[in-house]
Motif scaffolding. Structure first.
Motif, PDB file in Angstrom:
ATOM      1  N   CYS A   1      -2.890 -17.599  57.290  1.00 26.66           N
ATOM      2  CA  CYS A   1      -1.560 -18.015  56.836  1.00 26.66           C
ATOM      3  C   CYS A   1      -1.539 -18.000  55.318  1.00 26.66           C
TER       4      CYS A   1
ATOM      5  N   GLU B   1       2.235 -23.032  61.491  1.00 27.93           N
ATOM      6  CA  GLU B   1       1.818 -24.395  61.128  1.00 27.93           C
ATOM      7  C   GLU B   1       2.387 -24.837  59.787  1.00 27.93           C
ATOM      8  N   CYS B   2       2.827 -23.848  58.977  1.00 25.26           N
ATOM      9  CA  CYS B   2       3.368 -24.155  57.650  1.00 25.26           C
ATOM     10  C   CYS B   2       4.833 -23.737  57.507  1.00 25.26           C
TER      11      CYS B   2
ATOM     12  N   ALA C   1       0.205 -19.631  53.340  1.00 25.63           N
ATOM     13  CA  ALA C   1       0.404 -20.949  52.723  1.00 25.63           C
ATOM     14  C   ALA C   1      -0.830 -21.845  52.768  1.00 25.63           C
ATOM     15  N   CYS C   2      -1.714 -21.662  53.770  1.00 24.01           N
ATOM     16  CA  CYS C   2      -2.837 -22.600  53.879  1.00 24.01           C
ATOM     17  C   CYS C   2      -4.206 -21.933  53.990  1.00 24.01           C
TER      18      CYS C   2
HETATM   19 ZN   LIG Z   1      -0.466 -22.331  57.151  1.00 26.22          ZN
END
Ligand SMILES: [Zn+2]
Length: 155
Positions: A124, A69-70, A126-127
């Motif tokens: 994740c 998703e990232c 990143a998020c």
């Molecule tokens: Zn992410």
């Protein structure tokens, strides 16, 4: 890789997948696996070297990595990874753009390497709060993966 009881192996990353492998014989190994390492077979190389040192059954852990998703990914490079590991490496970003599912690629590589069990850390980098991400944060903070041999600790 290490086949001598005692030392710990450690790697750092902040979006790439870290993979730690061990065997009943006490042979351990680690791999820092981004998309280029995935494509070049770094997980398989570590597993192969561990077997050369006497490892039989390999089990392991994949640390947290960036999620699809990232992780928007170029179409040409994504085609390369999908041709190597299968369509399961294709993902979508939260905006619906083509993405690499690095965790799925690492799982495919571990299967190809004959790793009998690979646990994956969810989330994740990143998020998901609590993880470090070079892409999302731009800092030098990193996750660490540390692998040691229980056989070594017992001797
Ligand atoms: Zn992410």
């Amino acid at each position: 890789v290490c086949a001598t009881p005692g030392p710990l192996l450690a790697l750092f990353s902040a979006d790439c997948a870290l993979v730690g492998l061990s065997s009943p014989e006490g042979v351990i190994g680690v791999a820092h696996c981004g998309w280029r390492g995935l494509l070049s077979g770094v997980v398989q190389s570590v597993a192969s070297e561990m077997r050369r040192l006497g490892a039989t059954d390999l089990v392991g852990l994949r640390g947290p990595c960036i999620g699809p998703e990232c992780y928007e990914f170029g179409a040409d490079d994504l085609d390369l990874v999908a041709a190597r590991y299968g369509e399961q490496v294709r993902g979508l970003t939260s905006a619906g753009r083509p993405a690499l599912d690095l965790a799925a690629g690492v799982e495919a590589a571990a299967t190809e390497a004959g790793v009998s069990s690979l646990l994956g850390v969810a989330g994740c980098t990143a998020c998901t709060p609590g993880w470090f991400s070079h892409r999302a944060q731009g800092t030098i903070a990193r996750q660490a993966l540390v692998v040691g041999s229980a056989l070594g600790a017992a001797q």
